[in-house]
Design a protein around this motif. Structure first.
Motif, short mmCIF file in Angstrom:
data_model
loop_
_atom_site.label_atom_id
_atom_site.label_comp_id
_atom_site.label_asym_id
_atom_site.label_seq_id
_atom_site.Cartn_x
_atom_site.Cartn_y
_atom_site.Cartn_z
N VAL A 7 0.85 -1.19 0.00
CA VAL A 7 0.00 0.00 0.00
C VAL A 7 0.89 1.24 0.00
O VAL A 7 1.85 1.33 0.76
N THR A 8 0.55 2.21 -0.86
CA THR A 8 1.36 3.43 -0.96
C THR A 8 0.55 4.70 -0.78
O THR A 8 1.13 5.78 -0.73
N ILE A 9 -0.77 4.59 -0.69
CA ILE A 9 -1.61 5.78 -0.55
C ILE A 9 -1.88 6.01 0.93
O ILE A 9 -2.39 5.11 1.63
N ALA A 10 -1.53 7.19 1.42
CA ALA A 10 -1.69 7.52 2.83
C ALA A 10 -3.13 7.30 3.29
O ALA A 10 -4.08 7.66 2.58
N GLY A 11 -3.29 6.67 4.45
CA GLY A 11 -4.60 6.45 5.02
C GLY A 11 -5.29 5.18 4.54
O GLY A 11 -6.35 4.83 5.03
N GLU A 12 -4.69 4.47 3.58
CA GLU A 12 -5.30 3.24 3.08
C GLU A 12 -4.57 2.03 3.67
O GLU A 12 -3.40 2.11 4.03
N SER A 13 -5.28 0.92 3.77
CA SER A 13 -4.69 -0.29 4.33
C SER A 13 -4.85 -1.50 3.41
O SER A 13 -4.44 -2.60 3.77
N VAL A 14 -5.44 -1.31 2.25
CA VAL A 14 -5.70 -2.40 1.32
C VAL A 14 -4.98 -2.12 0.00
O VAL A 14 -5.04 -1.00 -0.52
#
Length: 136
Positions: A7-14
């Motif tokens: 995961v590379t997008i801040a705030g995401e976990s999937v």
């Protein structure tokens, strides 16, 4: 087997992007020919709907692009094989609700993507993401 990206997008976990076994195997082979690789998905006409694979440095990303995920294709051994998957921000606005899997199919793709001489092309397979369940 499917290889999920980190995961590379801040705030995401999937994970938002994955590679099929065939795509991972092809990328390992292409890495030995071209060196470090990266993907960019732009959208638009012609081959714009296909993910384009470039040697790192041959395509410049900017603030108009989103890093969707990062893979490491090293199987066994100390050498990393990082591959980033980028998408234009405009395209991400359309596809933000989807999980993408990069696959390989026979046929001619773009002359700019490194798999073109192999007689195959990368292809995106998508499925919906849901906030309660990552994959529908």
């Amino acid at each position: 087997m499917v290889y999920e990206s980190r995961v590379t997008i801040a705030g995401e976990s999937v994970s938002r992007v994955a590679l099929s076994d065939e795509a991972a195997a092809l990328l390992r082979r292409l890495w030995t020919i071209h060196g470090p690789l990266m993907f960019h998905q732009s959208g638009g006409c012609c081959d714009g709907s296909s993910p384009m694979c470039f040697p790192v440095g041959d395509f410049q990303t900017s603030s108009h692009d989103v890093l969707l995920g990062r893979f490491d294709l090293a199987e066994d051994g100390p050498d990393a094989m990082p591959i980033e998957f980028w998408m234009s921000r405009e395209q991400f606005d359309y596809w933000s609700h989807t999980h993408l899997t990069v696959d390989v199919v026979r046929g001619r793709g773009s002359g700019f993507s490194v798999e073109a001489p192999e007689g195959v092309r990368f292809l995106i397979r998508s499925r919906l993401m849901d906030s309660a369940m990552p994959f529908v």
